[in-house]
Motif scaffolding. Structure first.
Motif, PDB file in Angstrom:
ATOM      1  N   PHE A  29      37.719  12.086  41.793  1.00 48.93           N
ATOM      2  CA  PHE A  29      37.748  12.475  40.422  1.00 48.93           C
ATOM      3  C   PHE A  29      36.576  13.189  40.542  1.00 48.93           C
ATOM      4  CE2 PHE A  29      40.761   8.743  39.726  1.00 48.93           C
ATOM      5  CZ  PHE A  29      42.188   9.868  40.219  1.00 48.93           C
ATOM      6  N   MET A  30      37.187  14.382  40.026  1.00 45.00           N
ATOM      7  CA  MET A  30      36.243  15.199  38.718  1.00 45.00           C
ATOM      8  C   MET A  30      37.178  16.052  37.959  1.00 45.00           C
ATOM      9  SD  MET A  30      36.411  18.657  41.484  1.00 45.00           S
ATOM     10  CE  MET A  30      35.479  20.292  40.667  1.00 45.00           C
ATOM     11  N   PHE A  31      35.600  16.773  36.930  1.00 42.34           N
ATOM     12  CA  PHE A  31      36.625  17.165  35.817  1.00 42.34           C
ATOM     13  C   PHE A  31      35.524  17.751  34.974  1.00 42.34           C
ATOM     14  CE2 PHE A  31      34.347  13.230  34.397  1.00 42.34           C
ATOM     15  CZ  PHE A  31      33.638  13.550  33.183  1.00 42.34           C
ATOM     16  N   GLY A  32      35.680  19.151  34.140  1.00 42.13           N
ATOM     17  CA  GLY A  32      35.127  19.658  33.756  1.00 42.13           C
ATOM     18  C   GLY A  32      35.451  20.640  32.875  1.00 42.13           C
ATOM     19  N   ILE A  33      34.765  21.686  32.640  1.00 39.27           N
ATOM     20  CA  ILE A  33      35.057  22.724  30.790  1.00 39.27           C
ATOM     21  C   ILE A  33      35.348  23.940  31.694  1.00 39.27           C
ATOM     22  CG2 ILE A  33      35.112  21.056  29.500  1.00 39.27           C
ATOM     23  CD1 ILE A  33      32.657  22.092  28.729  1.00 39.27           C
ATOM     24  N   PHE A  34      35.755  24.946  31.139  1.00 41.87           N
ATOM     25  CA  PHE A  34      35.628  26.066  32.040  1.00 41.87           C
ATOM     26  C   PHE A  34      35.627  26.996  30.475  1.00 41.87           C
ATOM     27  CE2 PHE A  34      39.806  25.269  32.772  1.00 41.87           C
ATOM     28  CZ  PHE A  34      40.544  27.011  32.196  1.00 41.87           C
ATOM     29  N   ASN A  35      34.835  28.643  30.940  1.00 46.19           N
ATOM     30  CA  ASN A  35      35.420  29.681  29.986  1.00 46.19           C
ATOM     31  C   ASN A  35      35.680  31.033  31.047  1.00 46.19           C
ATOM     32  OD1 ASN A  35      36.011  30.204  27.327  1.00 46.19           O
ATOM     33  ND2 ASN A  35      34.332  32.013  28.039  1.00 46.19           N
ATOM     34  N   GLU A  36      36.830  31.576  30.378  1.00 46.99           N
ATOM     35  CA  GLU A  36      37.494  33.165  31.581  1.00 46.99           C
ATOM     36  C   GLU A  36      36.939  33.715  30.090  1.00 46.99           C
ATOM     37  OE1 GLU A  36      41.238  34.974  32.214  1.00 46.99           O
ATOM     38  OE2 GLU A  36      40.745  32.952  33.759  1.00 46.99           O
ATOM     39  N   SER A  37      35.931  35.290  30.582  1.00 51.95           N
ATOM     40  CA  SER A  37      36.084  35.489  29.555  1.00 51.95           C
ATOM     41  C   SER A  37      36.052  37.389  31.191  1.00 51.95           C
ATOM     42  CB  SER A  37      34.009  36.289  29.688  1.00 51.95           C
ATOM     43  OG  SER A  37      34.155  35.065  28.878  1.00 51.95           O
ATOM     44  N   GLU A  38      36.320  38.119  30.056  1.00 54.31           N
ATOM     45  CA  GLU A  38      36.984  39.072  30.532  1.00 54.31           C
ATOM     46  C   GLU A  38      36.123  40.432  31.087  1.00 54.31           C
ATOM     47  OE1 GLU A  38      40.038  43.780  29.776  1.00 54.31           O
ATOM     48  OE2 GLU A  38      41.035  41.388  29.162  1.00 54.31           O
ATOM     49  N   LEU A  39      36.348  40.687  31.646  1.00 55.26           N
ATOM     50  CA  LEU A  39      34.650  41.999  32.204  1.00 55.26           C
ATOM     51  C   LEU A  39      35.691  43.071  32.043  1.00 55.26           C
ATOM     52  CD1 LEU A  39      33.193  40.280  35.530  1.00 55.26           C
ATOM     53  CD2 LEU A  39      33.048  40.486  32.592  1.00 55.26           C
ATOM     54  N   SER A  40      36.654  44.015  32.645  1.00 54.65           N
ATOM     55  CA  SER A  40      37.353  44.700  32.726  1.00 54.65           C
ATOM     56  C   SER A  40      38.834  44.746  33.666  1.00 54.65           C
ATOM     57  CB  SER A  40      36.640  46.126  33.835  1.00 54.65           C
ATOM     58  OG  SER A  40      37.270  47.383  33.673  1.00 54.65           O
ATOM     59  N   GLY A  41      40.107  44.728  32.794  1.00 53.88           N
ATOM     60  CA  GLY A  41      41.065  44.743  33.097  1.00 53.88           C
ATOM     61  C   GLY A  41      41.750  43.265  33.762  1.00 53.88           C
ATOM     62  N   ILE A  42      41.630  43.095  35.226  1.00 51.36           N
ATOM     63  CA  ILE A  42      41.822  42.160  36.561  1.00 51.36           C
ATOM     64  C   ILE A  42      40.856  41.367  36.197  1.00 51.36           C
ATOM     65  CG2 ILE A  42      43.697  43.455  36.632  1.00 51.36           C
ATOM     66  CD1 ILE A  42      42.760  43.655  40.017  1.00 51.36           C
ATOM     67  N   PHE A  43      39.660  42.086  36.456  1.00 54.05           N
ATOM     68  CA  PHE A  43      38.282  41.471  36.739  1.00 54.05           C
ATOM     69  C   PHE A  43      38.177  40.767  35.441  1.00 54.05           C
ATOM     70  CE2 PHE A  43      38.776  44.713  38.996  1.00 54.05           C
ATOM     71  CZ  PHE A  43      38.671  44.831  39.673  1.00 54.05           C
ATOM     72  N   LYS A  44      37.320  38.734  35.781  1.00 53.15           N
ATOM     73  CA  LYS A  44      36.768  37.598  35.042  1.00 53.15           C
ATOM     74  C   LYS A  44      35.769  37.741  35.401  1.00 53.15           C
ATOM     75  CE  LYS A  44      41.465  38.780  33.335  1.00 53.15           C
ATOM     76  NZ  LYS A  44      42.004  39.551  32.564  1.00 53.15           N
ATOM     77  N   LEU A  45      35.388  37.044  34.142  1.00 58.25           N
ATOM     78  CA  LEU A  45      33.701  36.231  34.725  1.00 58.25           C
ATOM     79  C   LEU A  45      34.171  34.899  34.156  1.00 58.25           C
ATOM     80  CD1 LEU A  45      30.806  35.678  35.639  1.00 58.25           C
ATOM     81  CD2 LEU A  45      30.317  35.799  33.709  1.00 58.25           C
ATOM     82  N   GLN A  46      34.022  33.250  35.174  1.00 61.54           N
ATOM     83  CA  GLN A  46      35.122  32.194  34.947  1.00 61.54           C
ATOM     84  C   GLN A  46      33.012  31.166  35.282  1.00 61.54           C
ATOM     85  OE1 GLN A  46      38.423  30.326  35.293  1.00 61.54           O
ATOM     86  NE2 GLN A  46      37.575  28.566  36.352  1.00 61.54           N
ATOM     87  N   LEU A  47      33.198  30.698  33.259  1.00 61.12           N
ATOM     88  CA  LEU A  47      31.947  29.994  33.467  1.00 61.12           C
ATOM     89  C   LEU A  47      32.271  27.840  33.577  1.00 61.12           C
ATOM     90  CD1 LEU A  47      29.506  31.776  31.428  1.00 61.12           C
ATOM     91  CD2 LEU A  47      29.224  31.966  33.874  1.00 61.12           C
ATOM     92  N   GLU A  48      31.165  27.831  33.984  1.00 59.15           N
ATOM     93  CA  GLU A  48      32.192  26.092  34.294  1.00 59.15           C
ATOM     94  C   GLU A  48      31.137  25.323  33.748  1.00 59.15           C
ATOM     95  OE1 GLU A  48      34.357  25.438  37.822  1.00 59.15           O
ATOM     96  OE2 GLU A  48      35.633  27.029  37.348  1.00 59.15           O
ATOM     97  N   LEU A  49      31.575  23.756  34.102  1.00 59.30           N
ATOM     98  CA  LEU A  49      30.366  22.332  33.740  1.00 59.30           C
ATOM     99  C   LEU A  49      30.871  21.630  34.449  1.00 59.30           C
ATOM    100  CD1 LEU A  49      27.550  21.431  32.893  1.00 59.30           C
ATOM    101  CD2 LEU A  49      28.499  20.729  30.635  1.00 59.30           C
ATOM    102  N   ASN A  50      30.764  20.597  35.402  1.00 62.81           N
ATOM    103  CA  ASN A  50      32.118  20.320  35.971  1.00 62.81           C
ATOM    104  C   ASN A  50      31.069  18.512  36.749  1.00 62.81           C
ATOM    105  OD1 ASN A  50      34.723  21.519  35.824  1.00 62.81           O
ATOM    106  ND2 ASN A  50      33.336  22.797  37.916  1.00 62.81           N
ATOM    107  N   TYR A  51      31.554  17.232  36.696  1.00 63.14           N
ATOM    108  CA  TYR A  51      31.330  16.492  36.962  1.00 63.14           C
ATOM    109  C   TYR A  51      31.897  16.407  38.375  1.00 63.14           C
ATOM    110  CZ  TYR A  51      30.127  11.585  37.185  1.00 63.14           C
ATOM    111  OH  TYR A  51      29.910  10.189  37.455  1.00 63.14           O
ATOM    112  N   LEU A  52      30.755  15.249  39.159  1.00 63.46           N
ATOM    113  CA  LEU A  52      31.613  15.101  40.249  1.00 63.46           C
ATOM    114  C   LEU A  52      30.923  14.319  41.468  1.00 63.46           C
ATOM    115  CD1 LEU A  52      31.492  18.341  43.112  1.00 63.46           C
ATOM    116  CD2 LEU A  52      30.917  18.746  40.943  1.00 63.46           C
TER     117      LEU A  52
END
Length: 170
Positions: free
Chosen positions: A48-71
């Motif tokens: 099993f793995m788990f984590g948190i993430f945050n998605e931010s809009e860069l422009s229109g359909i383009f996003k940036l997703q930062l994550e912190l995962n335990y695996l």
């Protein structure tokens, strides 16, 4: 009147902005290692793995997703920090997406492994907007390690794995 309501609903569904913000995910990490020279007895695990993430809009359909995962990367447990560039298509209630980017991991336990691992991740999935402001996310991702994580002299170990994730996007 019912045609107007149907057309308005369809147009509204295809023009609504995608959900952006924090989320939680969990799933399976199918992890493998490549060793040189070949060492018997190692080196695949499904955990099993788990984590948190945050998605931010860069422009229109383009996003940036930062994550912190335990695996678990087979030989050690890591906190992983993927920095993923995301292209998310708004197809109404369903929002398919593709992701890719670097993944830096810090070892938190395990013997015979170095402190850091550097990988590249690529994948895709779909987000379903269950209710306004709450998305259900299903994703598959491949992670390929580029760093020799072995602390053993004369042994090279690299990691690779498949992540199967499900989660919620708030």
């Amino acid at each position: 009147a019912s045609r107007f309501l149907l057309i308005t609903t369809i147009l509204f569904a295809f023009t609504r902005p995608a959900v952006a913000g924090p989320g939680l995910h969990l799933g399976l990490n199918l992890s493998n290692t490549t060793t040189k020279p070949i060492i018997a007895g190692v080196f695949s695990a499904t955990e099993f793995m788990f984590g948190i993430f945050n998605e931010s809009e860069l422009s229109g359909i383009f996003k940036l997703q930062l994550e912190l995962n335990y695996l678990n990367k087979t030989v050690a447990k890591y906190l992983s920090v993927p920095i993923l560039f995301k292209v998310k298509f708004d197809a109404g209630v369903l929002k398919p997406f593709i992701v890719g980017g670097p993944d830096v991991a810090l070892k938190i336990s395990g013997a015979g492994a170095k402190t850091f691992d550097f990988a590249g991740d690529i994948g895709g999935g779909v987000e379903f907007e269950a209710i306004p402001g709450l998305g259900i996310v299903l994703e598959g991702r491949y992670s390929h390690g580029f760093t020799n994580i072995s602390d053993l002299a004369g042994v090279e170990i690299t990691t690779h794995g498949v992540h199967i994730l499900g989660g919620v996007h708030l």
